[in-house]
Design a protein around this motif. Structure first.
Motif, PDB file in Angstrom:
ATOM      1  N   LYS A 287      13.425  -0.914  35.142  1.00  0.00           N
ATOM      2  CA  LYS A 287      13.622  -2.421  34.754  1.00  0.00           C
ATOM      3  C   LYS A 287      14.512  -2.695  33.907  1.00  0.00           C
ATOM      4  CE  LYS A 287      10.630  -6.291  35.147  1.00  0.00           C
ATOM      5  NZ  LYS A 287       9.122  -6.947  35.103  1.00  0.00           N
ATOM      6  N   GLN A 288      14.332  -1.974  32.748  1.00  0.00           N
ATOM      7  CA  GLN A 288      15.365  -2.028  31.616  1.00  0.00           C
ATOM      8  C   GLN A 288      16.803  -2.064  31.822  1.00  0.00           C
ATOM      9  OE1 GLN A 288      13.773   0.303  28.482  1.00  0.00           O
ATOM     10  NE2 GLN A 288      12.483  -1.652  27.577  1.00  0.00           N
ATOM     11  N   ALA A 289      16.885  -1.196  32.920  1.00  0.00           N
ATOM     12  CA  ALA A 289      18.268  -0.801  33.491  1.00  0.00           C
ATOM     13  C   ALA A 289      19.090  -1.834  34.426  1.00  0.00           C
ATOM     14  CB  ALA A 289      18.420   0.879  34.208  1.00  0.00           C
ATOM     15  N   GLY A 290      18.053  -2.718  34.676  1.00  0.00           N
ATOM     16  CA  GLY A 290      18.545  -3.754  35.579  1.00  0.00           C
ATOM     17  C   GLY A 290      17.865  -3.940  36.766  1.00  0.00           C
ATOM     18  N   PHE A 291      16.880  -3.029  37.383  1.00  0.00           N
ATOM     19  CA  PHE A 291      16.220  -3.102  38.498  1.00  0.00           C
ATOM     20  C   PHE A 291      14.943  -4.175  38.566  1.00  0.00           C
ATOM     21  CE2 PHE A 291      17.952   1.084  38.492  1.00  0.00           C
ATOM     22  CZ  PHE A 291      17.941   1.508  39.902  1.00  0.00           C
ATOM     23  N   ALA A 296      12.203  -1.112  40.743  1.00  0.00           N
ATOM     24  CA  ALA A 296      11.599  -0.077  39.888  1.00  0.00           C
ATOM     25  C   ALA A 296      10.598   0.800  40.312  1.00  0.00           C
ATOM     26  CB  ALA A 296      11.460  -0.572  38.460  1.00  0.00           C
ATOM     27  N   ILE A 297       9.473   0.245  40.885  1.00  0.00           N
ATOM     28  CA  ILE A 297       8.344   1.195  41.289  1.00  0.00           C
ATOM     29  C   ILE A 297       8.829   1.774  42.696  1.00  0.00           C
ATOM     30  CG2 ILE A 297       6.169   0.835  42.276  1.00  0.00           C
ATOM     31  CD1 ILE A 297       5.675  -1.821  40.566  1.00  0.00           C
ATOM     32  N   LEU A 298       9.782   1.306  43.627  1.00  0.00           N
ATOM     33  CA  LEU A 298      10.006   2.214  44.751  1.00  0.00           C
ATOM     34  C   LEU A 298      11.226   3.149  44.174  1.00  0.00           C
ATOM     35  CD1 LEU A 298      10.052   1.916  47.728  1.00  0.00           C
ATOM     36  CD2 LEU A 298      12.366   0.624  47.792  1.00  0.00           C
ATOM     37  N   ALA A 354      25.410   4.132  32.542  1.00  0.00           N
ATOM     38  CA  ALA A 354      26.579   3.717  33.362  1.00  0.00           C
ATOM     39  C   ALA A 354      26.352   3.349  34.770  1.00  0.00           C
ATOM     40  CB  ALA A 354      27.683   4.720  33.165  1.00  0.00           C
ATOM     41  N   SER A 355      25.174   3.772  35.218  1.00  0.00           N
ATOM     42  CA  SER A 355      24.996   3.541  36.582  1.00  0.00           C
ATOM     43  C   SER A 355      23.337   3.606  36.729  1.00  0.00           C
ATOM     44  CB  SER A 355      25.669   4.497  37.575  1.00  0.00           C
ATOM     45  OG  SER A 355      25.234   4.571  38.991  1.00  0.00           O
ATOM     46  N   GLY A 356      22.921   2.685  37.480  1.00  0.00           N
ATOM     47  CA  GLY A 356      21.591   2.629  38.071  1.00  0.00           C
ATOM     48  C   GLY A 356      21.183   3.786  38.794  1.00  0.00           C
TER      49      GLY A 356
END
Length: 461
Positions: A287-291, A296-298, A354-356
């Motif tokens: 979630k902190q990475a932008g999800f 995030a749970i998925l 750098a990438s989710g």
């Protein structure tokens, strides 16, 4: 001198009847429900926390305390379970643990505030600590040597199934923010375990240790031929005759020290590579990475699936390939994954990777390497390397190490990220992994196909 070479050529595995195999697998699966509950109750908080935190207004510190309260209970559970399981027996201890699992799940679901929730999680921790010691010991003591690795590792498979199911339940209740349902559904497997364990027989090795020879023989005859049962009883009694009653202080004497240190190092490495930073906080990191919360749970569900599938694969290999190749090879890949995850954050911006997508891939690589190595090893190795008469007490050293470090890590993940950045966190975990690999390469014996008595004798100082 290294103990790694102290191996014996295993005899050809005896064939078991279909009824014996069914009885053995059934008893192991019922006991391993303790592993499922272990995984579910530790994993479900990662999804539930996304909704508990805003409802109760929890700071980062209080979120960490809520997570860590279960682990504090686990430490207390392990400290008491060693003596209890040796005194009262494996079966009674499993029954008590199942009852506490049920009470803790119900208490978590109805908690009116964070104080009651923390109290209920302390109870769940007591049950988890007890199960983490008693389940592997019970399965190891009822299993023949040729299938012990697979059967004991069933506990770890059930832990990963529990974690995966917890992520799935978290995803299903995400839209309704139903964290109470997430926590309360742990009641169902707890009741199933309570009913199932009630029908199990006691460990034959524990019965022999209490002089109940006929009961022990009857228990062995469920899964052994009369000749194999008598031979196993003779082997256990021969070793037991050479042992005196042992206290915790005696476990630190030179004869027992190598096995105790090995159990502690396996447990410490298991935790110090940071696995529970991933299990407890993966949705928060994502979630902190932008999800979003659902994404995030998925994504965590995918990580849990990898964990479960690789553990199942290791279950099929552990009695063929052996413990050493899986543990040393897998831990080396864990270190590599930690280095890559740290580099991914280093190349990112503002505390984000750098990438989710690469973050999810890196976490999947990490858990894919951890599951068949350190994930299996902590419970399997600690269930194999100690004499029967002291297995409960001796295993508690490794278990206390596991839960103590788990408590410390869960209590510091978010604050360490804030202080050192995610890169610093992952690289510190990687450094601990390197130290663990170096020690285990020198000291870990191959236990595949060897009797528990032979293994413990080879590790005498």
């Amino acid at each position: 001198m290294s103990h790694a070479s102290a191996t014996a050529v295993p005899p050809a595995p005896p064939s078991l009847s279909r009824a014996a195999r069914r009885s053995l697998l059934g008893a192991s699966a019922v006991a391993a429900l303790g592993g499922f509950l272990f995984g579910y109750d530790t994993g479900i908080i990662s999804s539930a926390l996304l909704f508990i935190a805003p409802e109760f207004g929890l700071s980062d510190g209080m979120q960490q305390i809520t997570v860590a309260s279960l682990l504090l209970g686990a430490i207390v559970g392990v400290l008491g379970a060693g003596a209890v399981t040796d005194a009262a027996g494996r079966r009674r201890t499993l029954l008590a643990g199942a009852a506490v699992f049920a009470i803790g799940a119900l208490g978590s679901a109805v908690a009116p505030g964070v104080e009651v929730l923390i109290g209920a999680r302390l109870l769940l921790g007591l049950a988890i600590g007890t199960a983490s010691l008693t389940v592997p010991a019970y399965i190891a003591e009822i299993a023949p040597a040729h299938s012990r690795g697979r059967l004991v590792s069933l506990n770890q498979l059930m832990i990963t199934v529990g974690i995966f199911v917890s992520y799935l339940i978290g995803y299903l209740f995400d839209d309704s923010e139903g964290w109470r349902w997430m926590l309360g559904l742990g009641l169902l497997p707890a009741l199933a375990m309570l009913f199932g364990v009630w029908r199990l027989s006691e460990s034959p090795r524990w019965l022999l240790g209490r002089g109940r020879r006929e009961e022990a023989r009857a228990a062995l005859l469920r899964t052994r031929s009369p000749e194999a049962a008598d031979a196993e009883i003779a082997e256990i009694e021969a070793l037991a005759a050479a042992e005196t009653r042992t206290s915790y202080r005696d476990l630190l004497r030179p004869a027992m020290r190598p096995a105790v240190i090995l159990g502690v190092v396996v447990a410490a490495t298991n935790q110090l590579v940071g696995v529970n930073a991933v299990i407890y906080y993966a949705p928060t990191m994502l979630k902190q990475a932008g999800f979003g919360s659902s994404a995030a749970i998925l994504s965590s569900l995918g990580i849990g699936l990898v964990n479960m599938v690789l553990t199942f694969a290791a279950l099929l290999l552990v009695d063929k390939v052996g413990r050493r190749p899986l543990l040393l090879g897998g831990t080396s890949v864990v270190v590599l994954a930690l280095v890559l995850l740290g580099a991914l954050y280093l190349a990112g911006d503002g505390g984000r990777p750098a990438s989710g997508g690469l973050l999810v891939a890196g976490l999947c690589l990490y858990i894919a390497a951890f599951a068949p190595s350190l994930g299996l090893a902590i419970w399997l190795i600690n269930s194999e390397i100690f004499p029967t008469a002291v297995r409960g007490k001796a295993s508690s050293f490794g278990n206390v190490t596991h839960w103590g470090l788990d408590f410390a890590i869960s209590l510091t993940v978010l604050t360490t990220i804030n202080a050192l950045s995610p890169t610093g966190l992952f690289w510190i975990y990687g450094a601990f992994g390197v130290l663990g690999v170096l020690y285990l390469h020198r000291k870990l014996p191959e236990t595949k196909g060897r009797s528990l008595e032979d293994i413990s004798a080879s590790l005498r100082g």
